[in-house]
Scaffold this active site. Structure first.
Site, short mmCIF file in Angstrom:
data_model
loop_
_atom_site.label_atom_id
_atom_site.label_comp_id
_atom_site.label_asym_id
_atom_site.label_seq_id
_atom_site.Cartn_x
_atom_site.Cartn_y
_atom_site.Cartn_z
N ILE A 204 0.83 -1.23 -0.15
CA ILE A 204 0.05 0.04 0.04
C ILE A 204 0.91 1.18 0.08
O ILE A 204 1.73 1.44 0.93
CB ILE A 204 -0.87 0.03 1.30
CG1 ILE A 204 -1.69 -1.31 1.50
CG2 ILE A 204 -1.93 1.31 1.16
CD1 ILE A 204 -2.01 -1.26 3.21
N HIS A 205 0.52 2.17 -1.00
CA HIS A 205 1.64 3.16 -1.22
C HIS A 205 0.97 4.44 -1.86
O HIS A 205 1.55 5.52 -1.80
CB HIS A 205 2.98 2.92 -1.83
CG HIS A 205 2.84 2.80 -3.24
ND1 HIS A 205 2.33 1.73 -3.94
CD2 HIS A 205 3.15 3.90 -4.24
CE1 HIS A 205 2.27 1.99 -5.10
NE2 HIS A 205 2.79 3.28 -5.31
N ARG A 206 0.01 3.94 -2.53
CA ARG A 206 -0.69 5.32 -3.36
C ARG A 206 -1.22 6.39 -2.27
O ARG A 206 -1.89 6.12 -1.40
CB ARG A 206 -1.71 4.78 -4.21
CG ARG A 206 -1.25 4.09 -5.56
CD ARG A 206 -2.07 3.94 -6.53
NE ARG A 206 -1.42 3.41 -7.66
CZ ARG A 206 -0.77 3.94 -8.79
NH1 ARG A 206 -0.84 5.31 -8.65
NH2 ARG A 206 -0.52 3.30 -9.81
N SER A 210 -2.87 5.98 1.34
CA SER A 210 -2.03 6.19 2.37
C SER A 210 -2.31 7.51 3.10
O SER A 210 -1.92 7.79 4.38
CB SER A 210 -0.76 6.20 2.23
OG SER A 210 -0.09 6.95 1.30
N ASP A 280 -2.09 -1.74 -3.88
CA ASP A 280 -2.78 -0.63 -4.58
C ASP A 280 -1.74 -0.14 -5.85
O ASP A 280 -1.92 0.78 -6.50
CB ASP A 280 -3.04 0.40 -3.75
CG ASP A 280 -1.75 1.24 -3.12
OD1 ASP A 280 -0.79 0.68 -3.38
OD2 ASP A 280 -2.23 1.94 -2.20
#
Length: 358
Positions: A204-206, A210, A280
């Site tokens: 998860i980084h978008r 986040s 994501d």
């Protein structure tokens, strides 16, 4: 002919690597310009080492900032280098601020632009990546679309057909080249005490996830429910930005195995042996599809609809119950799919086009 290859992030380094190999093989006059958008060892230099790539001739060391500040600094730095080096062609890949800055700097200097991975669309203008890829496509001279669907997206936006080349995606080349190396060199499963298909892998980084407390909390809640239901670990190599947001929002990640960002070989090994991948990331959707691992996308849309069409992927959004339901659905997948992103010769095709057409 002189070529500038612009990169700035982990995915760009990986996806440009097949093109760099072909430039070396063909003895072309080229150099790598790195903006430094990703700048830590784990997110940057390790990929040059593992993929045995030449070091960038230039590194702007831009680092992290707001979109405007980051893109502005990149524009200034890239323009200065392009004016000095005078390349005939600039190649950019994907949808980051690095890509947009590289394309804008080049087009203003009347330098030809080749956009690798052109034509992807989520049709969600709230995503900064969508803005970047659309603008880059419309100022590029050569658009290397990974699939026929990507080409159709470009034609619908009135981009000239003779500018578009369906080439496949360079991630296939990179995965094929690194897969066996990963199996030989990576000990990540042993280090984390994991067994094949006895864990879930998460990224998860978008920004849409986040930076949004409610969405991020929904995802983490869903992950904890998966641990309770399946009684197997959820492994999350956490992006520094996401780690910061968990602390800032005071979110509960208890039970989820948070680990530092991984190099390409370790991540590939974790990915290939996971029961289901939840992400994501657009690139991780592609990689999971290529590796034959079911994927659940933690978004409401995707610019990789080919993965949905063939049943390799499903959209879950960020509702905890829906995440659990989608994992259950993908976990029952028995049939395998055919990878829609090419045969692993995309880098070769793109460099051939650059030499013959540009």
């Amino acid at each position: 002919m002189k070529i500038t290859i612009i990169v700035g992030t982990r995915p760009e380094i990986i996806k440009m690597s097949p093109i760099i190999y072909e430039c070396e093989k063909s003895n072309l006059d080229y150099f790598i310009l790195h903006t430094g958008q990703h700048y830590t060892y784990d997110m940057d230099r390790v990929f040059f080492e593992q993929l045995e790539l030449p070091q960038p001739k230039f590194n702007l060391n831009i680092g992290s900032s707001s979109h405007a500040v980051q893109t502005g600094k990149m524009l200034i730095g890239i323009e200065e280098i392009l004016q000095r080096e005078k390349p005939d062609t600039v190649l950019v890949e994907g949808d980051t601020n690095t890509v947009l800055a590289g394309a804008l700097a080049a087009v203003k200097l009347h330098i030809k632009i080749g956009h690798v991975e052109a034509g992807l669309r989520s049709y969600d203008r709230f995503m900064p990546e969508e803005i970047n890829r659309v603008l880059t496509d419309h100022c590029s001279d050569f658009l290397f679309a990974p699939t026929e669907k990507s080409k159709q997206n470009l034609l619908k936006e009135s981009i000239q057909e003779d500018k578009i080349f369906v080439t496949g995606n360079t991630i296939v080349d990179a995965v094929f080249k690194s897969r066996q190396l990963s199996a030989k060199k990576s000990n990540i499963l042993k280090e984390l005490k994991l067994k094949k298909e006895k864990y879930f892998l998460v990224t998860i980084h978008r920004q849409e996830n986040s930076d949004n407390r409610s969405r991020f909390d929904g995802i983490l809640t869903g992950l904890k429910q998966l641990i309770k239901k399946y009684n197997i670990p959820v492994i999350y190599p956490i992006h520094p930005r996401a780690q910061k947001k968990i602390q800032e929002f005071n979110l509960n990640s208890e039970g989820i195995t948070l680990i530092k960002p991984l190099d390409f070989l370790d991540f590939l090994q974790l990915q290939e042996n996971a029961r289901v991948v939840l992400t994501d990331s657009g690139g991780v959707q592609e990689e999971s599809c290529i590796l034959g691992v079911p994927c659940v996308t933690l978004r409401n849309n995707t610019e990789r609809p080919e993965t949905l069409d063939i049943g390799a992927n499903i959209l879950a959004g960020t509702n905890p119950e829906k995440i659990v339901d989608c994992v259950a659905l993908m976990d029952t997948k028995s049939e395998k799919w055919t990878n829609p992103f090419g045969l692993g010769d995309t880098g070769q095709k793109i460099v051939k086009i650059v030499k013959e057409v540009i």
